[in-house]
Design an enzyme around this catalytic site. Sequence first.
Site, short mmCIF file in Angstrom:
data_model
loop_
_atom_site.label_atom_id
_atom_site.label_comp_id
_atom_site.label_asym_id
_atom_site.label_seq_id
_atom_site.Cartn_x
_atom_site.Cartn_y
_atom_site.Cartn_z
N HIS A 71 -2.51 -13.50 4.20
CA HIS A 71 -3.04 -14.01 2.93
C HIS A 71 -1.91 -14.32 1.94
O HIS A 71 -2.14 -14.95 0.93
CB HIS A 71 -4.09 -13.07 2.33
CG HIS A 71 -3.57 -11.77 1.81
ND1 HIS A 71 -4.24 -10.58 1.96
CD2 HIS A 71 -2.44 -11.44 1.15
CE1 HIS A 71 -3.56 -9.60 1.41
NE2 HIS A 71 -2.47 -10.10 0.91
N SER B 155 -5.92 11.11 -8.19
CA SER B 155 -6.98 11.98 -7.67
C SER B 155 -6.73 13.45 -7.97
O SER B 155 -7.65 14.27 -7.89
CB SER B 155 -7.11 11.79 -6.14
OG SER B 155 -7.42 10.46 -5.84
N TYR C 183 0.83 -1.22 0.00
CA TYR C 183 0.00 0.00 0.00
C TYR C 183 0.85 1.25 0.00
O TYR C 183 0.43 2.30 -0.49
CB TYR C 183 -0.99 -0.04 1.16
CG TYR C 183 -1.99 -1.13 0.93
CD1 TYR C 183 -3.00 -0.97 0.00
CD2 TYR C 183 -1.89 -2.35 1.58
CE1 TYR C 183 -3.88 -1.98 -0.28
CE2 TYR C 183 -2.77 -3.38 1.31
CZ TYR C 183 -3.76 -3.18 0.38
OH TYR C 183 -4.63 -4.20 0.10
N THR D 93 -11.37 0.48 -1.51
CA THR D 93 -10.77 0.62 -2.85
C THR D 93 -11.87 0.85 -3.88
O THR D 93 -11.71 1.69 -4.79
CB THR D 93 -9.96 -0.64 -3.21
OG1 THR D 93 -9.11 -0.96 -2.11
CG2 THR D 93 -9.11 -0.42 -4.44
#
Lengths: 173, 528
Positions: B305, B271, B260, B331
């Site tokens: 994971h 953005s 991340y 997300t």
Amino acid sequence: MGSVAITAVPSEDRKRSDPTVGLSLTARPNRSLSPAVRNWVAAGMCVPVLVVALVVAAQGAWLVMPFAGLEMAMIVFAFRWLRAGDSDYETVSASGHELVLRRSVRGRTEELRFNLHWVQVVFEPAGIARKSVLALRSHGRVHPIGHLMTEVERTAAADYLVTRIRHARAAAA
Amino acid sequence: MQATHSHPAVHDHHAHAQPTGLMRWITTTNHKDIGTMYLWFSFTMFLVGGILALALRSELFQPGLQLVEPEVFNQLTTMHGVIMVFGAIMPAFVGFANWMIPLQIGAADMAFARMNNWSFWLLPPAALLLVISFFVPGGAAAGGWTLYPPLSVQMGPGMDLAIFALHILGASSIMGSINIVTTILNMRAPGMTLMKMPLFCWTWLITAYLLIAVMPVLAGAITMILTDRHFDTHFFNAAGGGDPVLFQHVFWFFGHPEVYIMILPAFGIVSEIIPAFARKPLFGYTSMVYATSSIAILSFIVWAHHMFTVGMPATAQLFFMYATMLIAVPTGVKVFNWVATMWKGSMTFETPMLFACGFIFVFTMGGFTGLILAITPIDIQLHDTYFVVAHFHYVLVAGSLFALFAGVYYWLPKWTGHMYNETLGKAHFWLSVIFFNITFFVQHFLGLAGMPRRVPDYALQFADFNMISTIGAFGFGITQLLFLYIVVSCIRGGEKAADKPWEGAQGLEWTVPSPAPHHTFETPPVVR
């Protein structure tokens, strides 16, 4: 980046009684956060580091702890460094026939007095990869000022000082 | 009374103290200089990592061993990953942060300008260590970028160099992060409240927090490998009572937030760009901030994971599966907001917008394959296959890298004072997106068919897709030379850029001239 306060122009009566009244320039560092909030921010950075390090250490990876400690020390040092600069200031004012420069840098204060009639304002504009220079010069010694100001503030401060000192001298003469 | 300009007395004190030439760059504390150096460094490392990738793909062009021995192949794989993650993507985003954060918040420079210089100059020695590790006995580290023991405990001195390099890079990241947090929080222009900050600053603020939280974990983990290698500790040595799986837990506790760290600033760049070219304010600014924060928080509770196959209780598998799927919600909010921003906008598709749109499209595909891999029974089947390779390249190349390209084209006029060649920029986009998909889309099929990653040879059934993938990789690599040409041409000349070259762009950075003056804000910023 700093914040600069220039005093309001005094009334004509006050100018006549004291020609140096109104020459006052104060620069302080710009701070978006109050010291209290900044402490919370520092704590907010250290606590997750500590929690993560403790959890990982509890699983057997205890060598994470010294690195977490180092990082927290660095965070604390950085914020203490910021706090040390909170009280920095620089003022230029006139008193009688003297120009007074007072400044405090990381707790160390100094006061310099210049003869109003001899002092020179030295200004060198910014160039490529070079900041502008603002200084007071008298009797062969140069005292740089304006390190808390932005480029535009330094330029404005140079114009202001030149103008106000000229007026003060004319009035005194 | 007089105002003296360029007086010798002043020269003695200051003007001549300003270094020029090479020393200017070595000693600079200016955020723009340092940002520029970060960007060039990261592009250089991107080319180095890219060459390693092309060597890998060349070997995989056909089944059998053609060019390199298996152990060299593993070294290439490992160093490609390490260099791209720590040498290319992360420094590139730090370069953007250095350039843009002070400009966007109205600060004259970073809070700790000298530390900023140190942060950068730690990088070249670390990169050098990584590169020269190929030439020490035993070659470079070959345990994968995850440095799993027991491989990492058994290797030659190349692993020590890699560990040392990672320590240096980590120190650089921590210094950079502290600088970014203090700059954003403490040096905003009067009137710029947190909820008026550009999204790029928000995403970097959250990224910096993530970095600060997880970097000590990486440092501790690789130090434990070092002590296992040289001081007879047995943290990860099962024969000595240690637990190799502990390393995986610790590494991925760092590693998943790291993913991340490499994508949140990309969200920030996109953005900024989409509202500018849609000529509309960003839809759901507040929800974007909260979604970014949510992603960051969730990134701490999904690490396992990556290691479903090591064996863990079903409860843990379920927890990590559901927690991972939960990340799709914030997300999804972001993707929805970007699309909603474009909806009924007066859109034009200059190169930054093309890359931003490409980012959304291809990153979303990477997100969906991530969701597939989050499902434990599927992940157990696909673990360590080319499906995983395709997934994370969709996220990190089409995600991070495309956003970086978008950001470069968007702010290049502000950095250089010239407009780039729009035609070539569009060609760069189309070639990149086409060759990227040729390279990586077919890898999904390879993975689904069972081709394992990090293996230089493969069964004949995988030959066609590997050939296609290699052709795509070379096309993608050569296309990036076009990018280099575009950027260098733009620096050297071209149409003069206006202060605000994009009609719909918003933000303080567009209030300063192009190129941005060396010392920013000749007029004090006003934020209302």
